[in-house]
Design a protein around this motif. Structure first.
Motif, PDB file in Angstrom:
ATOM      1  N   PHE A 190       0.824  -1.200   0.038  1.00 35.18           N
ATOM      2  CA  PHE A 190      -0.101  -0.219  -0.055  1.00 35.18           C
ATOM      3  C   PHE A 190       0.992   1.182  -0.028  1.00 35.18           C
ATOM      4  O   PHE A 190       1.711   1.477   1.045  1.00 35.18           O
ATOM      5  CB  PHE A 190      -0.679  -0.249   1.151  1.00 35.18           C
ATOM      6  N   LEU A 191       0.878   1.932  -1.227  1.00 33.36           N
ATOM      7  CA  LEU A 191       2.029   3.006  -1.344  1.00 33.36           C
ATOM      8  C   LEU A 191       2.023   4.030  -0.140  1.00 33.36           C
ATOM      9  O   LEU A 191       3.170   4.594   0.195  1.00 33.36           O
ATOM     10  CB  LEU A 191       1.752   3.731  -2.577  1.00 33.36           C
ATOM     11  N   PRO A 192       1.092   4.461   0.397  1.00 34.28           N
ATOM     12  CA  PRO A 192       0.824   5.458   1.575  1.00 34.28           C
ATOM     13  C   PRO A 192       1.826   4.882   2.899  1.00 34.28           C
ATOM     14  O   PRO A 192       2.395   5.588   3.538  1.00 34.28           O
ATOM     15  CB  PRO A 192      -0.277   5.709   1.885  1.00 34.28           C
ATOM     16  N   ASP A 193       1.919   3.394   3.031  1.00 33.36           N
ATOM     17  CA  ASP A 193       2.630   2.974   3.938  1.00 33.36           C
ATOM     18  C   ASP A 193       4.081   2.987   3.636  1.00 33.36           C
ATOM     19  O   ASP A 193       4.989   2.884   4.504  1.00 33.36           O
ATOM     20  CB  ASP A 193       2.240   1.275   4.109  1.00 33.36           C
ATOM     21  N   VAL A 194       4.580   3.087   2.459  1.00 34.04           N
ATOM     22  CA  VAL A 194       5.880   3.084   2.216  1.00 34.04           C
ATOM     23  C   VAL A 194       6.502   4.724   1.619  1.00 34.04           C
ATOM     24  O   VAL A 194       7.475   4.881   2.251  1.00 34.04           O
ATOM     25  CB  VAL A 194       6.187   2.395   0.599  1.00 34.04           C
ATOM     26  N   PHE A 195       5.770   5.482   1.054  1.00 34.82           N
ATOM     27  CA  PHE A 195       6.102   6.681   0.745  1.00 34.82           C
ATOM     28  C   PHE A 195       5.312   7.733   1.618  1.00 34.82           C
ATOM     29  O   PHE A 195       5.716   9.003   1.383  1.00 34.82           O
ATOM     30  CB  PHE A 195       5.756   6.970  -0.741  1.00 34.82           C
ATOM     31  N   GLY A 196       4.431   7.556   2.526  1.00 37.58           N
ATOM     32  CA  GLY A 196       3.499   8.480   3.092  1.00 37.58           C
ATOM     33  C   GLY A 196       2.454   8.908   2.119  1.00 37.58           C
ATOM     34  O   GLY A 196       2.580   8.504   0.718  1.00 37.58           O
ATOM     35  N   PHE A 198       1.330  11.983   0.764  1.00 35.96           N
ATOM     36  CA  PHE A 198       1.840  12.780  -0.471  1.00 35.96           C
ATOM     37  C   PHE A 198       2.696  12.117  -1.208  1.00 35.96           C
ATOM     38  O   PHE A 198       2.773  12.653  -2.488  1.00 35.96           O
ATOM     39  CB  PHE A 198       2.492  14.100   0.524  1.00 35.96           C
ATOM     40  N   GLY A 199       3.707  11.408  -0.602  1.00 34.64           N
ATOM     41  CA  GLY A 199       4.569  10.667  -1.503  1.00 34.64           C
ATOM     42  C   GLY A 199       4.196   9.768  -2.412  1.00 34.64           C
ATOM     43  O   GLY A 199       4.456   9.630  -3.633  1.00 34.64           O
ATOM     44  N   ALA A 200       2.938   8.993  -1.832  1.00 33.38           N
ATOM     45  CA  ALA A 200       2.511   8.051  -2.674  1.00 33.38           C
ATOM     46  C   ALA A 200       1.971   8.706  -3.920  1.00 33.38           C
ATOM     47  O   ALA A 200       1.878   8.181  -5.157  1.00 33.38           O
ATOM     48  CB  ALA A 200       1.480   7.363  -1.957  1.00 33.38           C
ATOM     49  N   LEU A 201       1.407   9.903  -3.690  1.00 37.49           N
ATOM     50  CA  LEU A 201       0.476  10.629  -4.843  1.00 37.49           C
ATOM     51  C   LEU A 201       1.690  11.118  -5.669  1.00 37.49           C
ATOM     52  O   LEU A 201       1.242  10.891  -7.074  1.00 37.49           O
ATOM     53  CB  LEU A 201      -0.353  11.870  -4.110  1.00 37.49           C
ATOM     54  N   VAL A 202       2.694  11.587  -5.389  1.00 33.61           N
ATOM     55  CA  VAL A 202       3.627  12.075  -6.199  1.00 33.61           C
ATOM     56  C   VAL A 202       4.254  10.967  -7.133  1.00 33.61           C
ATOM     57  O   VAL A 202       4.424  10.948  -8.208  1.00 33.61           O
ATOM     58  CB  VAL A 202       4.920  12.856  -5.405  1.00 33.61           C
ATOM     59  N   VAL A 203       4.620   9.657  -6.561  1.00 31.30           N
ATOM     60  CA  VAL A 203       5.130   8.709  -7.009  1.00 31.30           C
ATOM     61  C   VAL A 203       4.272   7.984  -8.315  1.00 31.30           C
ATOM     62  O   VAL A 203       4.611   7.791  -9.209  1.00 31.30           O
ATOM     63  CB  VAL A 203       5.541   7.432  -6.077  1.00 31.30           C
ATOM     64  N   GLN A 204       2.973   8.033  -7.687  1.00 29.93           N
ATOM     65  CA  GLN A 204       1.997   7.398  -8.546  1.00 29.93           C
ATOM     66  C   GLN A 204       1.811   8.371  -9.826  1.00 29.93           C
ATOM     67  O   GLN A 204       1.754   8.013 -11.286  1.00 29.93           O
ATOM     68  CB  GLN A 204       0.688   7.036  -8.247  1.00 29.93           C
ATOM     69  N   GLY A 205       1.839   9.790  -9.470  1.00 33.07           N
ATOM     70  CA  GLY A 205       1.678  10.733 -10.441  1.00 33.07           C
ATOM     71  C   GLY A 205       2.671  10.674 -11.582  1.00 33.07           C
ATOM     72  O   GLY A 205       2.721  10.754 -12.860  1.00 33.07           O
ATOM     73  N   LEU A 206       3.941  10.638 -11.202  1.00 36.27           N
ATOM     74  CA  LEU A 206       5.195  10.553 -11.915  1.00 36.27           C
ATOM     75  C   LEU A 206       5.284   9.262 -12.731  1.00 36.27           C
ATOM     76  O   LEU A 206       5.606   9.274 -13.908  1.00 36.27           O
ATOM     77  CB  LEU A 206       6.271  10.471 -10.961  1.00 36.27           C
TER      78      LEU A 206
END
Length: 227
Positions: A190-196, A198-206
């Motif tokens: 679950f990306l928010p568990d890994v990147f937080g 905001f970070g998960a939103l940025v990573v997926q957006g990129l």
């Protein structure tokens, strides 16, 4: 000589059949749609709303010819990535929307919606993705595309829908076995568990942005235009 060919082709060409008047059919369908909405409203106030949303969603899909199968098939067959980029834009919009919903539940101390449906990364997931991808290309449609074309009267998609339902029932019946054998110790990410959040939103957006640029460059290479 050319005149003889033209005359011969006009003689052998079958006359066009006049188009049937579809207004009576449209009236009957409209009456059935309204009657179905009224009937659903007798059981629940929410069902007519879902009914209207489903009808609007199907109409938009049909008019836009939006299909996930074509988005992954067309780049290989024709080089066009217009639908691919449309799907990526849809992913970007829904990413923002779903992140807002999930984060809102998180900060309010509520259960995060969809957490139970986070699939473990396992062999059944990989095999299911490959088989489903092969099947939807052969059938000429994914779930949404199949339903849309069934409404248009395509026999192939009607057959695909039957086996789509059979396969879904079969998969649901055997899900306990696959979970017990392969998914018990499989990792769930679950990306928010890994990147937080905001970070998960940025990573997926990129990731979506890079895929969009790659799709645009692919079409430019194959078709000479990126539009």
């Amino acid at each position: 000589m050319e005149e003889e060919k033209i005359q011969r082709s006009t003689r052998t060409r079958a006359p066009r059949k006049p188009k049937k008047n579809q207004i009576p059919i449209a009236i009957v369908v409209t009456i059935l749609v309204v009657a179905a909405g009224v009937y659903l409203g007798l059981g629940s106030e929410k069902l007519p709303v879902y009914w209207i949303i489903g009808l609007c969603f199907g109409f938009i899909l049909q008019r836009a010819r939006f299909c996930f199968t074509a988005s992954v098939r067309d780049p290989s067959l024709t080089g066009s990535t217009s639908l691919t980029r449309a799907v990526l834009i849809a992913f970007a919009v829904t990413t923002i929307g779903f992140t807002a919903i999930k984060y809102g539940a998180y900060i309010n101390g509520q259960e995060i919606p969809g957490m139970s449906s986070v699939s473990p990364i396992s062999l059944p997931l990989a095999l299911g993705a490959v088989f489903f991808g092969i099947g939807m290309v052969i059938a000429g449609g994914c779930a949404s595309g199949t339903l849309m074309r069934v409404g248009e009267g395509f026999t192939m998609q009607m057959l695909a829908l039957v086996f789509f339902v059979v396969g879904s029932f079969w998969g649901a019946h055997d899900m306990g076995f696959w979970d017990g054998v392969f998914n018990t110790n499989a990792p769930k990410i679950f990306l928010p568990d890994v990147f937080g959040w905001f970070g998960a939103l940025v990573v997926q957006g990129l990731i979506i942005l890079l895929l969009y640029i790659a799709a645009r460059q692919w079409q430019k290479k194959k078709m000479g235009t990126a539009d």
